[in-house]
Design a protein around this motif. Structure first.
Motif, mmCIF file in Angstrom:
data_model
loop_
_atom_site.group_PDB
_atom_site.id
_atom_site.type_symbol
_atom_site.label_atom_id
_atom_site.label_comp_id
_atom_site.label_asym_id
_atom_site.label_seq_id
_atom_site.Cartn_x
_atom_site.Cartn_y
_atom_site.Cartn_z
ATOM 1 N N CYS A 1 34.925 39.755 36.852
ATOM 2 C CA CYS A 1 35.823 40.464 37.762
ATOM 3 C C CYS A 1 36.368 41.741 37.134
ATOM 4 C CB CYS A 1 36.982 39.552 38.168
ATOM 5 S SG CYS A 1 36.523 38.181 39.245
ATOM 6 N N GLN B 1 39.483 36.341 40.682
ATOM 7 C CA GLN B 1 39.822 37.542 41.444
ATOM 8 C C GLN B 1 41.285 37.538 41.855
ATOM 9 O OE1 GLN B 1 37.779 40.180 41.870
ATOM 10 N NE2 GLN B 1 39.526 41.264 42.750
ATOM 11 N N GLU C 1 44.015 40.405 40.792
ATOM 12 C CA GLU C 1 44.801 41.118 41.794
ATOM 13 C C GLU C 1 46.293 40.966 41.524
ATOM 14 O OE1 GLU C 1 43.429 39.570 45.504
ATOM 15 O OE2 GLU C 1 41.479 40.595 45.381
ATOM 16 N N ALA D 1 47.121 43.265 38.597
ATOM 17 C CA ALA D 1 47.083 44.659 39.019
ATOM 18 C C ALA D 1 48.313 45.019 39.855
ATOM 19 C CB ALA D 1 45.804 44.933 39.802
ATOM 20 N N ALA D 2 48.727 44.116 40.747
ATOM 21 C CA ALA D 2 49.901 44.377 41.581
ATOM 22 C C ALA D 2 51.168 44.459 40.737
ATOM 23 C CB ALA D 2 50.038 43.278 42.637
#
Length: 242
Positions: free
Chosen positions: A25, A214, A218, A221-222
């Protein structure tokens, strides 16, 4: 600004082999997988020093510490000024399960090695929807871990208490908590929650980076994009080069 190098610290197996789904990923993100030798001394400082050496010549670092390595990451950030932020994945700062405190280590080791059966691994570690390939990969890693190494690491966890180290940490911290975790029964935030800690609950089993790579990426990253210093508009951590 250049992006930090991602340093992946492994779970109890120490091999780093189980990071494959997460690495897929990550794509072209600059990442280093740390591997713990089977004969590494059974204390957190030894693991932290080994990790610092394994990082090599990297500059700024984002530590992604899986399960067993959460306490290692807390020690590492005190040893290595290159550590900029820490992601704790399905981790803990105290003995993670009540049974580990009361059962003989030899018995716990024997029970852990019995999880090399596919059904037990699927239900207790990876979730009922896990593919046969991922279950087999975990089974192979469990079987390859020497009993003496497993016993030493379990003994380390038995007396673990890094809650003070967690509270004293001023670096940005993200904890990805597994909603369906059957292995960690003592939440990391039960009695120790520094202001810099942000928690995200991921709907998955204990092995989050294998079962939900994944979703984990995410969430990281957020957290980075919206200010990793807390809910009051903290610093943005750039995960990719400009």
């Amino acid at each position: 600004m250049t992006s930090p190098r991602w340093i992946l610290l492994p779970g109890l197996d120490g091999s780093g082999r189980l990071f494959t789904p997460f690495l897929e990923c990550l794509g072209d993100v600059d990442a280093v997988v740390v591997r713990y030798p089977d004969d590494l001394a059974a204390d957190l400082d030894a693991y932290a020093k080994h990790a610092a050496t394994a990082i090599g010549e990297a500059g700024r670092c984002l530590i992604v510490a899986e399960s067993f390595s959460g306490p290692v990451a807390l020690r590492l950030q005190r040893l290595d000024p290159r550590v900029e932020a820490i992601v704790l994945v399905a981790s803990f700062v105290r003995c993670p399960h009540p049974l580990l405190r009361v059962l003989p280590i030899s018995l716990v080791t024997a029970l852990a090695r019995r999880t090399a059966f596919r059904l037990a691994l699927r239900m207790s570690c990876l979730g009922r929807d896990a593919s046969d390939d991922r279950v087999d990969a975990l089974r192979d890693v469990v079987r390859a871990l020497p009993a003496a190494t497993l016993s030493a690491r379990l003994a380390l966890l038995r007396t673990l208490d890094e809650s003070a180290a967690l509270c004293a940490t001023h670096l940005p911290l993200l904890h990805l908590r597994a909603r369906r975790d059957r292995l960690v029964r003592v939440p990391i935030v039960r009695d120790a929650r520094p202001a810099s800690l942000h928690e995200v609950v991921v709907d998955g089993p204990h092995f989050l980076l294998q079962a939900c790579p994944q979703a984990c990426l995410e969430a990281i990253a957020a957290w980075a994009a919206h200010g990793i210093g807390g809910n009051d508009g903290g610093r943005t951590l750039r995960l990719h080069p400009d």
